[in-house]
Design a protein around this motif. Structure first.
Motif: not given
Lengths: 244, 244
Positions: A179-181, A183-184, A186-187, A190, A197-200, A214, B72-75, B110, B113
């Motif tokens: 997820e941490g790779d 995240a950026e 994906l933000t 979003q 609504d983007v969920g991870s 999702v 780590p994600t925006h949500d 990053n 994280r």
């Protein structure tokens, strides 16, 4: 847009003995009708707890659905608590009695079963095609059985009475990535699609990290766009992609 | 006796996409420690909803456990919402950074994280032996991951810090009877044992009515007595009895 809350009533859910499945069912059904399930509360078989939760939820949301506590035994206290919430009497409802009579023989319709015909004054009955003992609606509160098959049958009977909005759609894809790779990137996705609504949702199976992405919203084309951008991000990261 | 509430944070639970399993796990674990799980709330990934629920629950119960939203994600907005609840700053926690460094290489740690090291000021970290990113405790609130394997590992690490009371025990038996035929006798059993919580949970399988009778309390002998009286009632009614 209409929204909703669920109040689950029952010690057996809180003790961990019984796994609730009504929330997931109603969450999906409401989303399909364009109604957002915004909050759930689970409380014990305690009249004061039921009254307090119901008063908070019915003031805050378009609809409230309760599940559990309307059977014939001593621990079924929901109907009395709902009557108290609304400040109305609990009355023997003639139509509810008639329905119970259609199921039970004269000798079988004992005091315990007649308790299931004690309905708050002014409520409208909700059909129970499985065991006849009705649920009911009072203002914006729908009172339903906890047994999943009966709750589902009751909801089938009332769903057409609910407001209808654009269905909440969802699309999802699972990526073999941490997820941490992700995240950026994906933000950024979003941020480009604020109305989606983007969920991870990460999971870990056999030492392998997976992330389900999702996208939820009412515009199918937008959701497909988010999925396409997510797949492009996965390609950038060299991540495996599986559907769903 | 100590009691507790759980706040589950996550749109994916309310949409019906993900079936929560943390409530049943914590309900059982808390009961074994003599702590009653008294209420659960499930709210969306919405800061105002999280703050309102947390403030209500932490004032009402001995302990509050949150699950979800610390990745780590925006949500993942739980840590910021908890800081707001307590009116404290969200700070980069050096010990949390050190733990993340133990897992991730320099290039891997990053900004996303590092967000997992942003902890409300004054909080104590909760160990995460699986993926290192810690949970935390602030006053009577424990903030934990939503991923079930990580939540369980975190709870294993904190359970010894919780108050301990006489374990809540349970005994159960399933009767081949309709709940309404059983109700009157069961009320008498409950009345004879007011310190035992006697629950009655009907189910319907292949047209057959079953009722699980569950007795809960701290006195094993009393629970056995309730079970014996329930079996005697079943015999009176000519009902089949199966264990559990």
């Amino acid at each position: 847009m209409a929204n909703a809350a669920i109040l689950v009533i029952g010690n057996e859910i809180l003790s961990g003995r019984t796994q609730d499945s009504n929330v997931a069912y109603l969450g999906k059904e409401l989303a399909a009708r364009g109604i957002t399930l915004a909050e759930v509360r689970i409380v014990r078989d305690d009249p004061a707890a039921i009254v307090a939760a119901l008063n908070a939820l019915r003031a805050a949301y378009t609809y409230v659905f309760t599940s559990g506590g309307i059977g014939p035994t001593h621990d079924d206290i929901t109907s009395a608590a709902v009557a108290r919430t609304f400040g109305v009497a609990l009355e023997r409802n003639p139509e509810a009695v008639r329905r119970l009579q259609s199921r039970y023989g004269e000798g079988e319709l004992n005091a315990a079963r007649l308790k299931m015909a004690e309905i708050p004054a002014g409520a409208q009955l909700v059909d129970n095609p499985i065991s006849q003992a009705p649920g009911f609606r009072l203002d914006n509160v729908f009172v339903m059985a906890g047994v999943p098959s009966i709750l589902r049958a009751m909801f089938e009977g009332i769903r057409h009475t609910l407001a209808e909005g654009p269905p909440q759609l969802s699309r999802s894809v699972t990526l073999g990535v941490r997820e941490g790779d992700l995240a950026e990137g994906l933000t950024r996705i979003q941020d480009r699609h604020p109305e989606v609504d983007v969920g991870s949702y990460p999971s870990f199976t056999e030492g392998r990290s997976l992330v389900a992405i999702v996208a939820r919203g009412t515009d199918a084309a937008r959701l497909e766009q988010v999925m396409a951008e997510t797949r492009a991000l996965a390609a950038e990261l060299g991540a495996a992609v599986s559907e769903g």
